[in-house]
Motif scaffolding. Structure first.
Motif, PDB file in Angstrom:
ATOM      1  N   LEU A   1       0.834  -1.210   0.000  1.00 60.40           N
ATOM      2  CA  LEU A   1       0.000   0.000   0.000  1.00 60.40           C
ATOM      3  C   LEU A   1       0.862   1.251   0.000  1.00 60.40           C
ATOM      4  O   LEU A   1       0.542   2.253  -0.661  1.00 60.40           O
ATOM      5  CB  LEU A   1      -0.920  -0.012   1.227  1.00 60.40           C
ATOM      6  CG  LEU A   1      -1.979  -1.123   1.274  1.00 60.40           C
ATOM      7  CD1 LEU A   1      -2.658  -1.159   2.644  1.00 60.40           C
ATOM      8  CD2 LEU A   1      -3.016  -0.933   0.171  1.00 60.40           C
TER       9      LEU A   1
ATOM     10  N   ASN B   1      -1.397   3.761  -2.122  1.00 55.30           N
ATOM     11  CA  ASN B   1      -2.817   3.547  -1.840  1.00 55.30           C
ATOM     12  C   ASN B   1      -3.055   3.778  -0.348  1.00 55.30           C
ATOM     13  O   ASN B   1      -3.422   2.857   0.405  1.00 55.30           O
ATOM     14  CB  ASN B   1      -3.230   2.132  -2.242  1.00 55.30           C
ATOM     15  CG  ASN B   1      -3.394   1.987  -3.744  1.00 55.30           C
ATOM     16  OD1 ASN B   1      -4.361   2.489  -4.324  1.00 55.30           O
ATOM     17  ND2 ASN B   1      -2.435   1.313  -4.378  1.00 55.30           N
TER      18      ASN B   1
ATOM     19  N   ASP C   1      -4.442   6.626   2.871  1.00 55.69           N
ATOM     20  CA  ASP C   1      -5.257   7.790   3.226  1.00 55.69           C
ATOM     21  C   ASP C   1      -4.354   8.742   4.003  1.00 55.69           C
ATOM     22  O   ASP C   1      -4.284   8.704   5.233  1.00 55.69           O
ATOM     23  CB  ASP C   1      -6.457   7.349   4.069  1.00 55.69           C
ATOM     24  CG  ASP C   1      -7.451   8.473   4.315  1.00 55.69           C
ATOM     25  OD1 ASP C   1      -7.027   9.646   4.316  1.00 55.69           O
ATOM     26  OD2 ASP C   1      -8.643   8.184   4.533  1.00 55.69           O
TER      27      ASP C   1
ATOM     28  N   ALA D   1      -6.275  -2.867  -2.239  1.00 50.96           N
ATOM     29  CA  ALA D   1      -5.919  -1.474  -2.551  1.00 50.96           C
ATOM     30  C   ALA D   1      -7.061  -0.734  -3.227  1.00 50.96           C
ATOM     31  O   ALA D   1      -7.264   0.470  -2.993  1.00 50.96           O
ATOM     32  CB  ALA D   1      -4.683  -1.458  -3.437  1.00 50.96           C
TER      33      ALA D   1
ATOM     34  N   THR E   1      -5.364   2.952   5.387  1.00 53.89           N
ATOM     35  CA  THR E   1      -6.321   3.281   4.332  1.00 53.89           C
ATOM     36  C   THR E   1      -7.558   4.000   4.879  1.00 53.89           C
ATOM     37  O   THR E   1      -8.513   4.235   4.131  1.00 53.89           O
ATOM     38  CB  THR E   1      -6.750   1.994   3.597  1.00 53.89           C
ATOM     39  OG1 THR E   1      -7.201   1.028   4.559  1.00 53.89           O
ATOM     40  CG2 THR E   1      -5.593   1.411   2.806  1.00 53.89           C
TER      41      THR E   1
END
Length: 918
Positions: free
Chosen positions: A239, A244, A246, A293, A326
């Motif tokens: 990630l 990918n 946040d 992802a 994420t």
């Protein structure tokens, strides 16, 4: 008025009770109906938000488990009946003597997720608050302690963030360390329904075995046992590498991300290397990473395969890390979701059931100790965490624990290195066991046995895996002198001089105190808050509807999800990433196979309830070992034969199931069989005492063992209307059969060495005197160790003993049905000696326990044109209740074409039978 009208008892109105299922952590609502004092078949509570009326086969059979057979009815001291007063005084005197002589840490309690919250609360209050020792642990240590530790490390609190609706709102469902189809069937059926409603939903199952849950999977990752942390740590690195993430959530609401990501990158250099560590195809690993992802609505659903590990806490945090990275937490359809195994493991967490906890989600910090001490007015409150389960029993063996009280659990079966635990109890001056059943492995080791109320008799609350508190309401009087656990504990507290602090007359009093403690000096600083449920009247408590905590001024109707406000319970309000450096488990000395353990579909824990229900014994009737064909061939083990599984700690004798659902080099053994139900099947005897360094949870999924064939001189089975006790032979396994739940018949699979004739003669002597007056039909050939003895009393079948040197395994169902016949015909008598059904249909081995549908019925329906599980359901009803048999239905559909049905095989060949006596 006619004679019929004069003698017919008028039907009274049906009495209804809403209660909660006592099995897994789903927490299903159950409707109980009684009429004229008779309990009707149970049904699911359609209004309960956990199950909306659905029940699994175990829940559907609850009314079949309430007989008083085997119940502990009176207090026993050294095997002799005593009064409650005598037993309570002995316990209190011993506790006082031990404290005076050795200090409070020489006292220990060991509880259970089977206890109701109110029972749990008073046990913890007495032990930690007034005896002054924190040596109160629980079998939940074997279940979800690692999940608790990982939640606390990440969130600052033991907070389950999601809810069951998230399973239905997810676009990607990741199941790891969970065979939900068998262990949590009602939730699994919600997943099945969700995928049917949303065909674009992807389901990934991560499990070394191909289980029934894989029937739902779009992708099955059969990873190396114990490698879960490598998988999720590599996912975190992926990630980060692909961006990918946040970033906003990470920056504002978390800490420690940089360290966690760097550690992950160091451990996971390439996709190929990671796939090699996991022992799966790199393409499958890449597919999973891409789906994760690209799918914001992701739920990771995990259970004992993650927790029951020497690195279980790290595994839990590796899962939480990818959700934090994420921002997939506190959102519909996006959460890391740990599912508890027991009905009230969550309630135990709420009241401090673990040795490192205090009540109301508080721990042993100075401020929280002071808060609990002031609330309880308990000047002797324990000062530090107590011994966790494995350490506790080791302390018992060393003689450091002088008094041990075990409540509603069977550690001589469930604990690792179980024979060592058995030996440990011999070193304890006084062992008290409170249980509903008299004949358990642990009860046999007790000095004092206390009869406890069971499900259907208890009154209180439980909390399920989504934090939902439900009422468990009693609808039957306890038999004999059995009493609720909270009452038993309270009476001991009174005898110790603490009557004022334990002045409870009803579970509602205890729940109110529990709720008030949760609110005491809280003001939103702690996740667990039941202030909105305090000060309820008795009537309000009795009528309390299911509700998810917290219940307070901010959430008067309960809270569905946590962390939607991005506020965590750490010092700075931010969630913590944990840098996880994965480690693969290392096999200890013991063998070249790795033993995994777990549940079967129709049984629960050590079978104290499910073992009473005949239909629950039909799906899997014997303890077994799943072995890959290559491993079996190397060792000369044949399918259906007996196999010895062993290591330096002990040995098991089980039925071999050869299956490529297993990875090579690994075997699976179920957890349920005890010394009550089998000669040598306590899987805990082979597991070592390795534990997670943080949580103390033992490694129950990874034990080194050997396997070899066991070749008996003869094998056979016995069916009897009466319990014949423990057969005198090398191998036996027993279960119940018949329609009379209060007086079921017993079936025994047997095998041994030596003279089978002597075994048969000895067995015949065990039958009740009145049965000996019946007529024996016998067919014998001692040269072949071949004996068929059929006992008929009053023209009804009383017992069957079939033994032969080379047993051909076939279905016993038609034989059990013969016991239901009010009168045997001459044709049926001949069929019994022939070993195969005559006019009675042979439905084959039971596949659908809910509706008693056998394999041969299903195959016939397939031959008649049923081409799907839905079509089979319409034709036979199989798979239409709990749905747990649907994977097996699909297997039969795949393996049988029209016309492939076979005729029933004889149980024995008659070729060598020479002596016949009628």
């Amino acid at each position: 008025m006619s004679a019929i009208e004069q003698t017919t008892t008028p039907l009274t109105a049906i009495q209804q009770t809403q209660t909660t299922c006592p099995y897994c952590g789903v927490g299903c609502g159950v409707d109980i109906s009684q009429q004229n004092g008779q309990l009707l078949p149970v049904a699911g509570d359609s209004r309960h938000p956990s199950n909306f009326g659905r029940l699994c086969v175990k829940g559907s059979a609850l009314h079949e488990t309430i007989s008083h057979n085997g119940r502990l009815l009176y207090p026993l001291m050294n095997g002799q009946r005593s009064s409650w007063t005598q037993a309570i005084n002995l316990i209190a005197d011993k506790i006082q003597q031990v404290i005076h002589t050795h200090g409070p840490d020489a006292v220990a309690f060991y509880g259970s997720g089977q206890l109701l919250t109110e029972d749990y609360y008073v046990a913890n209050k007495l032990m930690k608050g007034f005896i002054g020792s924190a040596n109160m642990d629980t079998n939940s240590r074997l279940c979800m302690a690692s999940s608790v530790a990982s939640y606390k490390r990440a969130f600052g609190s033991d907070t389950v963030p999601g809810c069951y609706e998230d399973l239905e709102q997810a676009d990607l469902l990741v199941l790891t360390g969970s065979n939900a189809a068998w262990a949590h069937p009602v939730l699994y059926q919600r997943m099945v329904a969700a995928k049917k409603a949303n065909p674009d939903m992807k389901v990934v199952v991560i499990d070394p075995r191909r289980t029934a849950t894989c029937d739902l999977a779009d992708l099955h990752l059969a990873i190396r046992p114990g490698s879960d942390a490598f998988l999720f740590t590599a996912l975190l690195a992926y990630l980060g590498e692909t961006n990918n993430l946040d970033h906003n959530f990470i920056a504002l609401h978390t800490e420690g991300f940089g360290s966690a990501l760097e550690t992950a990158r160091q451990q996971c250099r390439s996709l190929k290397d990671v796939a090699g560590q996991l022992d799966i195809e790199a393409s499958d690993l890449a597919q999973f990473f891409h789906w994760f992802a690209d799918t914001p609505r992701t739920v990771t659903f995990y259970s004992q395969g993650i927790n029951q590990s020497a690195t279980g806490t790290d595994k839990g945090n590796a899962i939480i890390n990818v959700h934090l990275a994420t921002g997939r937490i506190g959102k519909p359809g996006a959460t890391p979701f740990s599912i508890t195994g027991q009905p009230n493991a969550m309630g135990g967490r709420e009241v401090g059931g673990l040795a490192n906890q205090l009540a109301a989600h508080m721990d042993f910090s100075a401020a929280e100790r002071d808060r609990v001490r002031r609330f309880w007015q308990a000047p002797n409150l324990a000062e530090r965490p107590g011994l966790k389960a494995v350490d506790l029993f080791q302390a018992v063996k060393r003689g450091e624990i002088k008094f041990l009280w075990i409540m509603s659990t069977n550690p001589l079966v469930s604990m690792p290195d179980a024979d060592d635990v058995k030996e440990a109890l011999k070193h304890c001056e006084l062992v008290v066991v409170s249980d509903c059943m008299a004949d358990t492995d642990t009860a046999a080791a007790a000095h004092v046995l206390l009869p406890a109320a069971s499900w259907g008799e208890k009154n209180g609350t439980v909390t399920n895996s989504e934090r939902r508190i439900s009422r468990q309401r009693g609808f039957l009087p306890p038999p004999g002198e059995a009493m609720p656990d909270w009452w038993i504990i309270t009476q001991v507290a009174h005898a110790l001089g603490h009557a004022d602090a334990f002045n409870y007359s009803h579970p509602a009093d205890i729940f109110d105190e529990h709720a008030r403690l949760s609110a005491f000096e809280n003001n939103g600083s702690r996740d667990f808050d039941l202030s909105g449920l305090s000060a309820m009247s008795r009537a309000q408590y009795d009528a309390m509807a299911p509700v998810q905590w917290p219940v307070n001024a901010q959430y008067p109707q309960g809270r569905q999800r946590f962390f939607d406000d991005r506020r965590f319970y750490t010092d700075n309000g931010k969630a913590r990433f944990i840098a996880v450096a994965p480690e693969l488990p290392v096999p200890r000395t013991g063998g070249d196979l790795i033993m995994n353990t777990g549940r079967v579909r129709d049984h629960w824990h050590t079978m104290t309830r499910t073992g009473k229900a005949p239909r629950l014994a039909q799906h899997i009737s014997e303890p077994y070992a799943d072995i890959h064909p290559q491993d079996a061939a190397l060792r000369g083990i044949e399918d259906g034969s007996l196999v010895r599984i062993f290591n330096p700690r002990g040995s098991l004798l089980l039925r071999a199931h050869i299956s490529d659902n297993q990875r090579t080099g690994e075997i699976f053994v179920p957890m349920h069989w005890t010394s009550r139900y089998a000669s040598a099947a306590r899987m805990g005897t082979l597991t070592d005492s390795s534990v997670d360094a943080i949580s103390g949870q033992p490694e129950l999924k990874f034990s080194a063992v050997n396997a070899e064939p066991f070749r008996p001189g003869w094998q056979g089975f016995v069916l009897s209307r009466h319990d014949i006790g423990t057969p005198d032979c090398a191998y036996w396994a027993c279960g119940v059969f018949g329609d009379d739940i209060h007086n079921p018949g017993m079936v025994y699979e047997v095998a041994g060495q030596g003279d089978a004739g002597q075994f048969v003669d000895a067995l015949r002597q065990r039958l009740p005197d009145q049965a000996l007056k019946g007529q024996w039909l016998t067919l014998s050939d001692p040269a072949q160790q071949h004996y068929r003895h059929v006992l008929i009393v009053n023209n009804q079948l009383e017992a069957v003993i079939f033994v032969h040197k080379d047993l051909q395994f076939s279905n016993r169902q038609w034989l059990t049905e013969c016991f239901a016949q009010s009168e045997l015909s001459s044709q049926q008598r001949r069929a019994l000696l022939a070993g195969q059904p005559a006019d009675a249909p042979d439905h084959g081995a039971i596949v659908c326990s809910c509706f008693q549908i056998g394999e041969k019925q299903i195959i016939q329906a397939i031959n008649n044109g049923c081409d799907s599980s839905d079509a089979l359901g319409k034709a036979l009803r199989c798979g239409t209740n709990c749905g747990s048999c649907i994977p097996e239905l699909k297997t039969l559909l795949a393996s049988h074409s029209a016309g492939s049905d076979t005729q029933p095989a004889a149980l024995f060949s008659d070729a060598a039978c020479t002596a016949v006596e009628l």
